[in-house]
Design a protein around this motif. Sequence first.
Motif, mmCIF file in Angstrom:
data_model
loop_
_atom_site.group_PDB
_atom_site.id
_atom_site.type_symbol
_atom_site.label_atom_id
_atom_site.label_comp_id
_atom_site.label_asym_id
_atom_site.label_seq_id
_atom_site.Cartn_x
_atom_site.Cartn_y
_atom_site.Cartn_z
ATOM 1 N N UNK A 1 -19.965 6.550 46.051
ATOM 2 C CA UNK A 1 -20.511 6.069 44.790
ATOM 3 C C UNK A 1 -21.791 6.846 44.484
ATOM 4 N N UNK A 2 -22.302 6.675 43.287
ATOM 5 C CA UNK A 2 -23.525 7.385 42.884
ATOM 6 C C UNK A 2 -24.700 7.000 43.776
ATOM 7 N N UNK A 3 -24.790 5.719 44.109
ATOM 8 C CA UNK A 3 -25.898 5.260 44.960
ATOM 9 C C UNK A 3 -25.765 5.834 46.375
ATOM 10 N N UNK A 4 -24.565 5.852 46.905
ATOM 11 C CA UNK A 4 -24.346 6.419 48.240
ATOM 12 C C UNK A 4 -24.633 7.930 48.247
ATOM 13 N N UNK A 5 -24.243 8.598 47.177
ATOM 14 C CA UNK A 5 -24.512 10.027 47.072
ATOM 15 C C UNK A 5 -26.012 10.287 47.027
ATOM 16 N N UNK A 6 -26.740 9.451 46.272
ATOM 17 C CA UNK A 6 -28.186 9.600 46.170
ATOM 18 C C UNK A 6 -28.852 9.343 47.523
ATOM 19 N N UNK A 7 -28.402 8.314 48.229
ATOM 20 C CA UNK A 7 -28.953 8.020 49.564
ATOM 21 C C UNK A 7 -28.666 9.153 50.549
ATOM 22 N N UNK A 8 -27.487 9.705 50.469
ATOM 23 C CA UNK A 8 -27.130 10.820 51.344
ATOM 24 C C UNK A 8 -28.014 12.043 51.065
ATOM 25 N N UNK A 9 -28.259 12.316 49.805
ATOM 26 C CA UNK A 9 -29.132 13.434 49.447
ATOM 27 C C UNK A 9 -30.559 13.201 49.926
ATOM 28 N N UNK A 10 -31.046 11.964 49.830
ATOM 29 C CA UNK A 10 -32.379 11.639 50.322
ATOM 30 C C UNK A 10 -32.459 11.820 51.843
ATOM 31 N N UNK A 11 -31.410 11.389 52.545
ATOM 32 C CA UNK A 11 -31.393 11.542 54.000
ATOM 33 C C UNK A 11 -31.364 13.015 54.394
#
Length: 137
Positions: free
Chosen positions: A4-14
Amino acid sequence: MALSNEEQRLLEQMEAALAAEDPKLVNAMRGTGTRRVHRRRAALAGVAFFGGLVLLVVGLYLATGARGYIALSVLGFVLMVAAAVIAILSWQHVGSAVEAGDRPDRAKTAQGSRAPGNQGFMDKMEERWRKRRDEGM
């Protein structure tokens, strides 16, 4: 299954946090570096060496019947020598291509920051030499 968009954003932050914290690990995981290029070049030179060997043998076999095939053998020999030189030089780069920061700091090891049981022979000899020099003065 797509993220999802939120999971993608969290992955990019990590990923960004990991890159900021340990850039050597990120470079190692990406596979960027000169080792890979030199290893591939050495492998291709090995293949070229065996190709030159085949040309040499075929040229010698065919040269028994006609004179024109000696040039094929000479070409094979030249290819073998060139491939061997390229392979040796590339393989030396594979062994010496260490990313920045991977080499132990000579000044730290000479000052004894390593555990005494982990010191190499040369480090021990350098340490003994310094002690003798310092005691003599």
